[in-house]
Motif scaffolding. Sequence first.
Motif, PDB file in Angstrom:
ATOM      1  N   GLU A 160      37.728  34.346  31.641  1.00 20.89           N
ATOM      2  CA  GLU A 160      36.723  33.392  31.162  1.00 20.89           C
ATOM      3  C   GLU A 160      37.365  32.214  30.427  1.00 20.89           C
ATOM      4  O   GLU A 160      36.878  31.080  30.516  1.00 20.89           O
ATOM      5  N   TRP A 220      34.214  38.116  39.718  1.00 22.53           N
ATOM      6  CA  TRP A 220      34.905  39.244  39.121  1.00 22.53           C
ATOM      7  C   TRP A 220      34.006  40.330  38.530  1.00 22.53           C
ATOM      8  O   TRP A 220      34.344  41.515  38.606  1.00 22.53           O
ATOM      9  N   LYS A 221      32.908  39.954  37.933  1.00 23.95           N
ATOM     10  CA  LYS A 221      32.115  40.887  37.126  1.00 23.95           C
ATOM     11  C   LYS A 221      31.675  42.107  37.934  1.00 23.95           C
ATOM     12  O   LYS A 221      31.859  43.258  37.516  1.00 23.95           O
ATOM     13  N   ARG A 262      38.511  40.191  31.095  1.00 24.80           N
ATOM     14  CA  ARG A 262      37.358  39.284  31.028  1.00 24.80           C
ATOM     15  C   ARG A 262      37.651  38.091  30.116  1.00 24.80           C
ATOM     16  O   ARG A 262      37.353  36.945  30.467  1.00 24.80           O
ATOM     17  N   ASN A 307      35.034  46.464  30.597  1.00 19.77           N
ATOM     18  CA  ASN A 307      35.448  45.468  29.609  1.00 19.77           C
ATOM     19  C   ASN A 307      36.643  45.918  28.776  1.00 19.77           C
ATOM     20  O   ASN A 307      37.009  45.253  27.799  1.00 19.77           O
ATOM     21  N   TYR A 329      33.985  34.105  36.391  1.00 17.80           N
ATOM     22  CA  TYR A 329      33.978  35.536  36.107  1.00 17.80           C
ATOM     23  C   TYR A 329      32.696  36.185  36.619  1.00 17.80           C
ATOM     24  O   TYR A 329      32.728  37.228  37.297  1.00 17.80           O
ATOM     25  N   ARG A 371      33.362  31.118  32.591  1.00 19.76           N
ATOM     26  CA  ARG A 371      32.378  32.197  32.714  1.00 19.76           C
ATOM     27  C   ARG A 371      31.713  32.201  34.090  1.00 19.76           C
ATOM     28  O   ARG A 371      31.396  33.253  34.638  1.00 19.76           O
TER      29      ARG A 371
END
Length: 426
Positions: A141, A153-154, A137, A166, A149, A146
Amino acid sequence: MSRVVVIGAGAMGLAAAHRAVSLGHDVDLIEADTVAGGMAAHFDFGGVSIERFYHFVCKSDEPTFALMKELGIGDRMRWRPTSMGYYMKGKIHSWGDPISLLKFPHLSLIAKIRTGLQMFLTTKAKSFASIESKTARQWLESGSGREVYNTLWKRLMELKFYELANDVSASWIATRVRRIGNSRRSIFQEELGYIEGGSQALVDALVSAYTTQGGRLHLGMPVERIETEAGRATGVTAAGKFFPADAVISTVPTPYISTLVPSLPEESKAKYDAIRNIGVVCLLFKLKKSVSRNFWINIVDETIEIPGLIEFSNLRPVEDTIVYIPYYMPTSQEKWQWSDSQFVEEAFGYLRKVNPAITRDDLIEAKVGRLKHAQPVCEPNFLDKLPPIQTPIAGLQIADTCYYYPEDRGIAESVRYGRNMAEALT
């Protein structure tokens, strides 16, 4: 010539045993399953011989090509143009090339430029030592931003690693990006490979070459203990039978090691026990209708609890559509206890969401496979946490797929590590 016992007849164990017997050692290869091959083994799926768990080959997988050539099956490597998509907000969007990135509707222009630049530079990187202390992450980022992400991705990370999302290493993610990103015909066209006949063709060739040279394969024999005396490995007990050895190579998942080798120092046991793994429930569907033109679809949708699907028949041609849907998760998750039918019902519903043209009549067959230790969770500075392959016990080497770090699991790394351990025998 040494007496060698190799534990585990997956790709790494097979490669180690084959190389050891080629070097003149007397080798016993012991496997708990009734077939060799591990995750690369096939099963009969309604008349189609198919991998239990999906495999593909990238152009950087040199150890695979060298072994295939050695085994006389180098001409069975096939390459095919493939594509990736993102399912988001009810639609599959093309992904994986500059034009698709520019056309992608759910990122700002600056986010597209940043992620395109980060991915391009990642494919050219020789080393990821500079990001080894970062999480995936943090790295994504800091490079892509951000917005990227959170958009791309998140959700994927959370649906694979859950509460561990994480904790994943930047080097591990970056290495995956580089491997796929460099397997291309051109900047506009991804190209992945498969072995004609599937990964079973390589498994069969390895088993044949190994046994022809005098190696012994013992299937259906779970290992109970690695025996030691005076700080040296003396053999292996499996299914009540003792196999004497001057050297032992273990390729079974590291969570089993502290039990299998009770004589290991407590400090070593603690290191193996600290390596975290997640499991996988992998579904296979045989369908009358294709889901999409893509080999791989990442899914970012709050109503769909899978990170993606793999339409394997868009890589390896087979008569019907074959789709893998992997549910990766820590085995502590409540969903891990679901029945096969619950997974099939939910996953097929997700297929129909991704492609509403698919109906119940299009489902020919479904199969569910499970592995408790399918994916190591590689956190930042993961290499520092791995015990050495050569253990404090003389003659005992231990490695599993987590040792491939920062590379992900794959046949090429299995071959490389298996052969290296065989060549380290004294």
